[in-house]
Design a protein around this motif. Structure first.
Motif, PDB file in Angstrom:
ATOM      1  N   LEU A 162       6.499  -9.038  -1.119  1.00  0.00           N
ATOM      2  CA  LEU A 162       6.759 -10.150  -0.208  1.00  0.00           C
ATOM      3  C   LEU A 162       7.540  -9.716   1.026  1.00  0.00           C
ATOM      4  O   LEU A 162       7.406 -10.302   2.089  1.00  0.00           O
ATOM      5  N   SER A 163       8.354  -8.676   0.875  1.00  0.00           N
ATOM      6  CA  SER A 163       9.164  -8.228   2.006  1.00  0.00           C
ATOM      7  C   SER A 163       8.625  -6.956   2.661  1.00  0.00           C
ATOM      8  O   SER A 163       9.228  -6.444   3.598  1.00  0.00           O
ATOM      9  N   THR A 167       9.760  -4.227   6.309  1.00  0.00           N
ATOM     10  CA  THR A 167      10.224  -2.841   6.317  1.00  0.00           C
ATOM     11  C   THR A 167       9.148  -1.853   6.762  1.00  0.00           C
ATOM     12  O   THR A 167       9.460  -0.838   7.367  1.00  0.00           O
ATOM     13  N   LEU A 168       7.890  -2.156   6.475  1.00  0.00           N
ATOM     14  CA  LEU A 168       6.807  -1.225   6.799  1.00  0.00           C
ATOM     15  C   LEU A 168       6.046  -1.595   8.061  1.00  0.00           C
ATOM     16  O   LEU A 168       5.213  -0.831   8.529  1.00  0.00           O
ATOM     17  N   GLY A 174      -5.563  -8.258   3.231  1.00  0.00           N
ATOM     18  CA  GLY A 174      -6.343  -7.473   2.281  1.00  0.00           C
ATOM     19  C   GLY A 174      -5.510  -6.382   1.615  1.00  0.00           C
ATOM     20  O   GLY A 174      -5.641  -6.143   0.405  1.00  0.00           O
ATOM     21  N   THR A 175      -4.656  -5.741   2.380  1.00  0.00           N
ATOM     22  CA  THR A 175      -3.794  -4.697   1.833  1.00  0.00           C
ATOM     23  C   THR A 175      -2.824  -5.286   0.818  1.00  0.00           C
ATOM     24  O   THR A 175      -2.615  -4.721  -0.260  1.00  0.00           O
ATOM     25  N   LEU A 176      -2.227  -6.431   1.155  1.00  0.00           N
ATOM     26  CA  LEU A 176      -1.292  -7.072   0.232  1.00  0.00           C
ATOM     27  C   LEU A 176      -1.997  -7.554  -1.033  1.00  0.00           C
ATOM     28  O   LEU A 176      -1.484  -7.384  -2.135  1.00  0.00           O
TER      29      LEU A 176
END
Length: 193
Positions: A162-163, A167-168, A174-176
């Motif tokens: 979720l976070s 940070t990234l 789609g990646t999540l």
């Protein structure tokens, strides 16, 4: 002659407040602005809610119900651990308000975050541990895994996903979703069925 009641007044107030809290943050919005956006009088808001804080509490209760309903619809009547994880993480990811609540996002929830007891995290964690223990007692999770440790791993993975964009950098949906599926597959390795 009394004014007619506004149909779905409470829902209109909550819908307006949710849009505003997500756009502006809870601390900056006012009851008068909520009333204006909802298309009703300020007094009508106070007929439903004694204070602005009560509106936020109702929003979070409604959001929790949305997550619960989404998980029940998605995971099915007797879901596996991996199905529960996928459904819960996806429902949280799809709900901006509940993601903010889960992450204690002060930009959205404002001072509310600082007023919440830290025990709420323990309570949330204990519910996950209880669910894992129940699945273990039913013989649906391997007996040699410690429920507390597995709950910590799954909760930490959810918080991280979720976070992650903070940070990234920006992550596409789609990646999540793929990451949620990956954690779900890892959870499936503890299932007996």
């Amino acid at each position: 002659m009394p004014r007619p009641l506004v149909p779905d007044r409470r829902a209109r107030i909550l819908d307006a407040a949710e849009r505003m809290v997500l756009a502006e943050g809870f601390d900056t919005m006012s009851v008068a602005a909520i009333a204006r956006v909802a298309g009703i009088g300020k007094g009508a808001v106070y007929l439903e809610f004694a204070a602005k804080r009560d509106i936020l509490d109702a929003l979070l209760q409604r959001g929790t119900a949305r997550i619960t309903d989404a998980v029940a619809r998605t995971a099915g009547p007797q879901p596996s651990l991996s199905a529960l994880y996928r459904a819960t993480a996806t429902a949280l990811l799809d709900d901006e308000l509940m993601t903010a609540a889960f992450l204690d996002d002060a930009g959205v929830l404002g001072a509310h975050v600082a007023t919440q007891p830290t025990s709420r995290y323990r309570t949330r964690h204990e519910r996950v541990v209880t669910g894992i223990r129940d699945l273990q007692r039913q013989g649906r999770i391997v007996p040699d895994v410690e429920p507390e440790a597995l709950a910590l791993v799954l909760s930490s993975a959810t918080l991280g996903l979720l976070s992650a964009a903070r940070t990234l950098g920006p992550l596409d949906r789609g990646t999540l979703k793929s990451a949620i599926d990956t954690v779900g597959r890892m959870a499936a390795s503890f299932e007996t069925e």
